[in-house]
Design a protein around this motif. Sequence first.
Motif, PDB file in Angstrom:
ATOM      1  N   LEU A   7       1.059  -1.108  -0.100  1.00 37.08           N
ATOM      2  CA  LEU A   7      -0.036   0.032   0.019  1.00 37.08           C
ATOM      3  C   LEU A   7       0.773   1.283  -0.103  1.00 37.08           C
ATOM      4  O   LEU A   7       1.760   1.266   0.967  1.00 37.08           O
ATOM      5  CB  LEU A   7      -0.941  -0.151   1.381  1.00 37.08           C
ATOM      6  N   THR A   8       0.803   2.111  -0.964  1.00 37.47           N
ATOM      7  CA  THR A   8       1.523   3.399  -1.245  1.00 37.47           C
ATOM      8  C   THR A   8       0.810   4.390  -0.203  1.00 37.47           C
ATOM      9  O   THR A   8      -0.549   4.301   0.023  1.00 37.47           O
ATOM     10  CB  THR A   8       1.555   3.867  -2.656  1.00 37.47           C
ATOM     11  N   TRP A   9       1.437   5.524   0.034  1.00 36.15           N
ATOM     12  CA  TRP A   9       1.020   6.726   0.628  1.00 36.15           C
ATOM     13  C   TRP A   9      -0.329   7.293  -0.103  1.00 36.15           C
ATOM     14  O   TRP A   9      -1.601   7.399   0.310  1.00 36.15           O
ATOM     15  CB  TRP A   9       1.750   7.636   0.742  1.00 36.15           C
ATOM     16  N   VAL A  67       6.016 -10.431  11.390  1.00 35.91           N
ATOM     17  CA  VAL A  67       5.317 -11.026  10.156  1.00 35.91           C
ATOM     18  C   VAL A  67       4.882 -12.374  10.602  1.00 35.91           C
ATOM     19  O   VAL A  67       5.593 -13.388  10.576  1.00 35.91           O
ATOM     20  CB  VAL A  67       6.270 -11.021   8.989  1.00 35.91           C
ATOM     21  N   ASN A  68       3.573 -12.286  10.507  1.00 34.08           N
ATOM     22  CA  ASN A  68       2.662 -13.534  10.877  1.00 34.08           C
ATOM     23  C   ASN A  68       2.978 -14.231  12.357  1.00 34.08           C
ATOM     24  O   ASN A  68       2.685 -15.374  12.274  1.00 34.08           O
ATOM     25  CB  ASN A  68       2.810 -14.427   9.710  1.00 34.08           C
ATOM     26  N   VAL A  94     -12.223   1.505  13.309  1.00 33.50           N
ATOM     27  CA  VAL A  94     -11.566   1.425  12.243  1.00 33.50           C
ATOM     28  C   VAL A  94      -9.890   0.734  12.393  1.00 33.50           C
ATOM     29  O   VAL A  94      -9.259   1.025  13.474  1.00 33.50           O
ATOM     30  CB  VAL A  94     -11.025   3.103  11.874  1.00 33.50           C
ATOM     31  N   ASP A  95      -9.847  -0.080  11.430  1.00 32.05           N
ATOM     32  CA  ASP A  95      -8.273  -0.712  11.684  1.00 32.05           C
ATOM     33  C   ASP A  95      -7.830  -0.816  10.359  1.00 32.05           C
ATOM     34  O   ASP A  95      -8.491  -0.671   9.128  1.00 32.05           O
ATOM     35  CB  ASP A  95      -8.627  -2.009  12.498  1.00 32.05           C
ATOM     36  N   ASP A  96      -6.485  -0.928  10.404  1.00 32.98           N
ATOM     37  CA  ASP A  96      -5.891  -1.227   8.865  1.00 32.98           C
ATOM     38  C   ASP A  96      -6.074  -2.444   8.380  1.00 32.98           C
ATOM     39  O   ASP A  96      -6.343  -2.428   6.907  1.00 32.98           O
ATOM     40  CB  ASP A  96      -4.232  -1.220   9.058  1.00 32.98           C
ATOM     41  N   VAL A  97      -6.149  -3.578   8.779  1.00 33.60           N
ATOM     42  CA  VAL A  97      -6.642  -4.833   8.166  1.00 33.60           C
ATOM     43  C   VAL A  97      -7.217  -5.871   9.254  1.00 33.60           C
ATOM     44  O   VAL A  97      -6.905  -5.958  10.444  1.00 33.60           O
ATOM     45  CB  VAL A  97      -5.128  -5.670   7.708  1.00 33.60           C
ATOM     46  N   ALA A  98      -8.123  -6.521   8.640  1.00 31.38           N
ATOM     47  CA  ALA A  98      -8.737  -7.972   9.404  1.00 31.38           C
ATOM     48  C   ALA A  98      -8.006  -8.925   8.784  1.00 31.38           C
ATOM     49  O   ALA A  98      -8.297  -9.246   7.729  1.00 31.38           O
ATOM     50  CB  ALA A  98     -10.263  -7.688   9.172  1.00 31.38           C
ATOM     51  N   ASP A  99      -7.221  -9.547   9.639  1.00 27.78           N
ATOM     52  CA  ASP A  99      -6.500 -10.762   9.303  1.00 27.78           C
ATOM     53  C   ASP A  99      -7.264 -11.935   9.784  1.00 27.78           C
ATOM     54  O   ASP A  99      -7.954 -12.636   9.338  1.00 27.78           O
ATOM     55  CB  ASP A  99      -4.939 -10.421   9.607  1.00 27.78           C
ATOM     56  N   ILE A 144       0.744  -7.594   4.133  1.00 26.44           N
ATOM     57  CA  ILE A 144       0.491  -6.429   3.643  1.00 26.44           C
ATOM     58  C   ILE A 144       1.638  -5.440   3.941  1.00 26.44           C
ATOM     59  O   ILE A 144       1.909  -5.294   5.217  1.00 26.44           O
ATOM     60  CB  ILE A 144      -0.820  -5.637   4.054  1.00 26.44           C
ATOM     61  N   ASP A 145       2.331  -4.546   3.151  1.00 23.86           N
ATOM     62  CA  ASP A 145       3.298  -3.548   3.597  1.00 23.86           C
ATOM     63  C   ASP A 145       2.414  -2.182   3.566  1.00 23.86           C
ATOM     64  O   ASP A 145       2.030  -1.896   2.509  1.00 23.86           O
ATOM     65  CB  ASP A 145       4.337  -3.445   2.802  1.00 23.86           C
ATOM     66  N   PHE A 146       2.478  -1.937   4.942  1.00 26.20           N
ATOM     67  CA  PHE A 146       1.880  -0.268   5.015  1.00 26.20           C
ATOM     68  C   PHE A 146       2.976   0.707   5.066  1.00 26.20           C
ATOM     69  O   PHE A 146       4.038   0.516   5.394  1.00 26.20           O
ATOM     70  CB  PHE A 146       0.905  -0.296   6.182  1.00 26.20           C
TER      71      PHE A 146
END
Length: 158
Positions: A7-9, A67-68, A94-99, A144-146
């Motif tokens: 994910l880019t800015w 990572v994981n 709100v969150d970045d990712v639901a893993d 995902i790379d944030f």
Amino acid sequence: DVAREVLTWDAFGQASRDLAQEVVDDGFRPDLILGIARGGLLPAGTISYALGIKNLHVINVEFYTGVNERLEMPVMLPPVPQAVDLSAKSVLIVDDVADTGGTLQLVRDFCTEHVADARCAVIFEKDRSAVKCEYVWKRTNDWIDFPWSDKPVITATS
Ligand code: 5GP
């Protein structure tokens, strides 16, 4: 090497606007936005601006150590928001990712003890997520790379 979703800015900015649009088009008007620190802080901030909602709170949950690499259970770190902070009727979590979805499940269960309508917005959701978020920007199963966490911590120059 594992496949990565980057994910880019710029894409983050667009994702925030798109998610806010989804919320508005759905007719959901949250009284409060609750960002899950730290990954959810950035989308919570941009979405709060996009929705024009100033009532923004933070809850701190720790689950991942690499990572994981996860702890056994997600844990809520103090200070846990007071019931008075959640006197709102509706909350957008709100969150970045639901893993695995473990983090969101913990926070949503906490919220539904206090508020009638708690809904979740994430930039990414993975298929294995225990929580099916109402608002999702993109589905992926890759790591995902944030843009805020893909670089090393700054150290002093010289
Ligand atoms: P969950 O509880 O849904 O398994 O994951 C919660 C948190 O773990 C996310 O908010 C995020 O901070 C971290 N996490 C989970 N999956 C990923 C990923 O693919 N990339 C990154 N950078 N962090 C992740």
